[in-house]
Design an enzyme around this catalytic site. Structure first.
Site, PDB file in Angstrom:
ATOM      1  N   ASP A  80       1.493  -1.218   0.032  1.00  0.00           N
ATOM      2  CA  ASP A  80       0.549  -0.115  -0.075  1.00  0.00           C
ATOM      3  C   ASP A  80       0.941   1.397   0.746  1.00  0.00           C
ATOM      4  OD1 ASP A  80      -2.833  -1.707   0.228  1.00  0.00           O
ATOM      5  OD2 ASP A  80      -1.591  -1.724   2.514  1.00  0.00           O
TER       6      ASP A  80
ATOM      7  N   HIS B 270      -5.278  -2.854   6.710  1.00  0.00           N
ATOM      8  CA  HIS B 270      -5.322  -2.856   5.749  1.00  0.00           C
ATOM      9  C   HIS B 270      -6.477  -3.955   4.507  1.00  0.00           C
ATOM     10  CE1 HIS B 270      -2.908  -4.772   1.572  1.00  0.00           C
ATOM     11  NE2 HIS B 270      -4.108  -5.642   1.821  1.00  0.00           N
TER      12      HIS B 270
END
Lengths: 441, 441
Positions: free
Chosen positions: B253, B281
């Site tokens: 990410d 996440h």
């Protein structure tokens, strides 16, 4: 590249003009990210077949047919469309000049391993910035975008350009390495002769493209099968590039052979050296246990079971890919990519004293009595300058000679099958046996 | 290991005994290559559920149920069954001590990229010999053999041991790194609560196994989703390992966020620094453009389009995986593996001056006012000793605070769903929204 349209380099002599034309790429601004890509979807209209008429040792420059309004292009991707001056920044000013690495079959699984190794600096070193030029097909263009996206998301500092395209005349532009992985798999019922022809067409075209636009000293590693004969076709169609620069990958065979000898001898694989694969990347290949060494000693002195060496060893090496497919359900993409890295490193890092490596190279001038004008795997050493020399101090016995003769005969037969692609007239194909290595299709 | 049978380590305190028992492995001779493997196919009979009764901050050592006659083992593979003394040889005597890296989900695609990176020395350096301990399932054991075969054929000098197995109590033995990639995908119609439970079971068991047999300072990186809550479950079940040592991977990410900011700003991705991913996440994650920098300047000074930052940037980061699946037809295995390498390197290489990285870690003692007893992605720095500290000099505004509160609320809700797995009593699951990132299942 932007909205400018390119006409095809008509012959090898148009390279300068073509280069000038392409230089407009360098001013690409970052605002056109992604958008450039769309334009590369237009179809190629260039005729794919060329008439070549030449003798074996004096290949003429191929007569290229000018592209009529071809608008397909290789295009930069996303963040890799940016321009920058590596010499202007502290972190990058000591780096080498950007190297162009072209990869065909770039959307496939072998490439999916290989590209990330190249981009990480693992292969060419931590001060070697890299441009990856990815060749796919119209069918795989979307997948190529996916690969480029994953390369973006990996933030590799050394990876400074990524271009994707479907025209080798554009993707191979100024390539210093061409890793030719893409090939058609054999369809149902297709004979080996058919496979030779269909893939030969691809490699003839890619040879012409390399001849027209690649660096004059490009190193070409052919992985797509049948790789020896594909490499031969490729070099025949690239007369302005030294034939010596073309390789057919037999490094995975070499690595597997070392591993099998290590297993039999009960030693770690780093103890096995001087391993030659002779000949074709097929079941006629000859993993040479006569010259190989274990802990510096001849293999036959270490492995006393000579029956195993003569009757089982070669098969063990060759069946490895098939066993892998049975167990893992996929072909050996990861270890093939590792072996391509090994093959590249062998050319850019000096070969350790007394050792050698195997690669399929052009036989002209070989000291072993192997027929000239073939691509044949042989033992080589390199000073690390990208070039290599054939090793002279190898020995032969009747067993080894006989097996080398068999793989040589096969390569001569394959060559006859592709005479129409190498400029040697009409093809005559009398290959009966299927010698494709298990697990390779 | 040979024919000796192991009883399960009953609690963490049996580790010494267990180690003594396992030491018989070291005398494995090279003649039993391959054969050992068969024995690992026997079923596990250990009960998988444990009664844990404890408060949040005082987790008791799990009460392990002794295995009745469990005969499953992790076993060495092929050439990696050899013994050798690295200190005895010239080439290897300056090397560091062998490091044990355990990987779960080892037959999957992320691992297929990661294992070859680990074995090549790219991650831990050219003088760090490596033992790979591969955890799979009964279903994937054949595939694990295939992976081990490809590792053999790659001849990595640094790779000195490969073991494969299906029992975490054996595979995690003395692990100094545990890369927990394996997780069950969500079945058709399965709610997020169901996924939390099914994967939570796996990570509870793996936490117990780490607690019982891994190095006391093992670094654990959880990749399998939902990774934050899986990491929390794992650390709760491993009370004898510092909670600080457990990470949930948010590095992909972070990498994607850097790339998207670079694309928007028209700079190369190496110009983006100080990128934090806050929280889970999942789609509630917060890529922080308030603290991130481009060329050393706050992002908002470089990218004037604040509407884009607030309304489009986060979605661009999060949709990346989904777009990739559309284009490439597969999930982002290669770039996920790269981000795991990045996460490991961030712990073993000192963080560059002034910069930081993101990782999901235990919130106790955090200076941001985030609820304690969660695994939450936050900005960290490391001296390169495997440890890290939370970065203090970050700023917050209302927008950032509000979004952090949302991802915090989600993680608190996930935690309530897995109370039965963390020793906090009866689970109560009220998760409505599906916040799985696109392309992750």
């Amino acid at each position: 590249m932007g909205v400018a349209e390119l006409s095809s380099p008509a012959t090898a002599s148009t390279k300068t003009a073509s280069r000038l034309h392409y230089s407009s790429q360098l001013s690409l601004s970052s605002t056109r990210l992604y958008n450039n890509l769309r334009r590369s979807l237009r179809p190629i209209s260039r005729a794919r077949h060329f008439n070549i008429s030449c003798s074996v040792n004096q290949v003429q420059a191929p007569v290229a047919v000018p592209r009529e309004e071809s608008k397909s292009k290789s295009d930069c991707y996303g963040v890799f469309c940016l321009t920058y001056d590596l010499k202007a920044e502290d972190e990058t000013k000591s780096w080498k000049k950007l190297v162009n690495v072209a990869v065909s079959g770039a959307a496939g699984m072998i490439s999916n391993h290989l590209l990330f190794k190249l981009a990480s600096g693992e292969v060419l070193g931590p001060d070697q910035p890299i441009a990856l030029k990815l060749l796919g097909s119209e069918r795989s263009l979307q997948a190529l975008e996916g690969v480029a996206m994953e390369l973006e998301d990996s933030l590799f500092p050394l990876l400074r350009e990524v271009k994707i395209g479907i025209d080798p005349y554009e993707v191979f532009e100024d390539a210093e390495w061409a890793l030719l992985i893409g090939a058609k798999p054999r369809g149902p019922g297709m004979e080996r002769a058919g496979l030779l022809d269909i893939n030969g067409q691809i490699f003839a075209e890619q040879g012409k493209a390399l001849n027209a636009v690649a660096s004059r000293n490009v190193k070409v590693i052919v992985v797509g099968n049948p790789c020896n004969t594909n490499a031969l076709i490729c070099l025949k169609n690239a007369p302005n590039i030294p034939a010596k620069n073309f390789h057919a990958l037999t490094r995975l065979d070499e690595n597997r052979a070392k591993c099998q000898l290590a297993l039999k001898a009960g030693v770690f694989y780093d103890k096995v050296s001087n391993m030659t694969i002779w000949g074709n990347h097929s079941t006629t290949q000859v993993p040479d246990f006569l010259n190989a060494r274990i802990n510096g000693l001849p293999v036959k002195e270490v492995i006393k079971d000579h029956k195993w060496l003569e009757e089982e060893f070669t098969e063990k090496v060759q069946k490895r890919g098939g066993v892998l497919i049975q167990k893992w359900g996929r072909s050996s993409a990861a270890s093939t990519a590792v072996s391509i890295v090994d093959a590249m490193k062998s050319l850019v890092i000096p070969t350790p004293e007394g050792d050698w490596f195997s690669t399929g190279v052009y036989t002209n001038g070989n000291p072993y009595g192997i027929a000239e004008d073939l691509v044949f795997s042989m033992p080589c050493r390199s000073k690390g300058d990208g070039d290599y020399e054939l090793v002279k101090d190898v020995i032969f016995d009747d067993y080894l000679r006989k097996r080398i003769a068999k793989t040589e005969a096969e390569l001569l037969a394959e060559k006859r099958c592709v005479a129409h692609l190498t400029g040697e007239g009409i093809a005559y194909c009398d290959i009966k046996e299927d010698t494709m290595l298990p697990g390779e299709m």
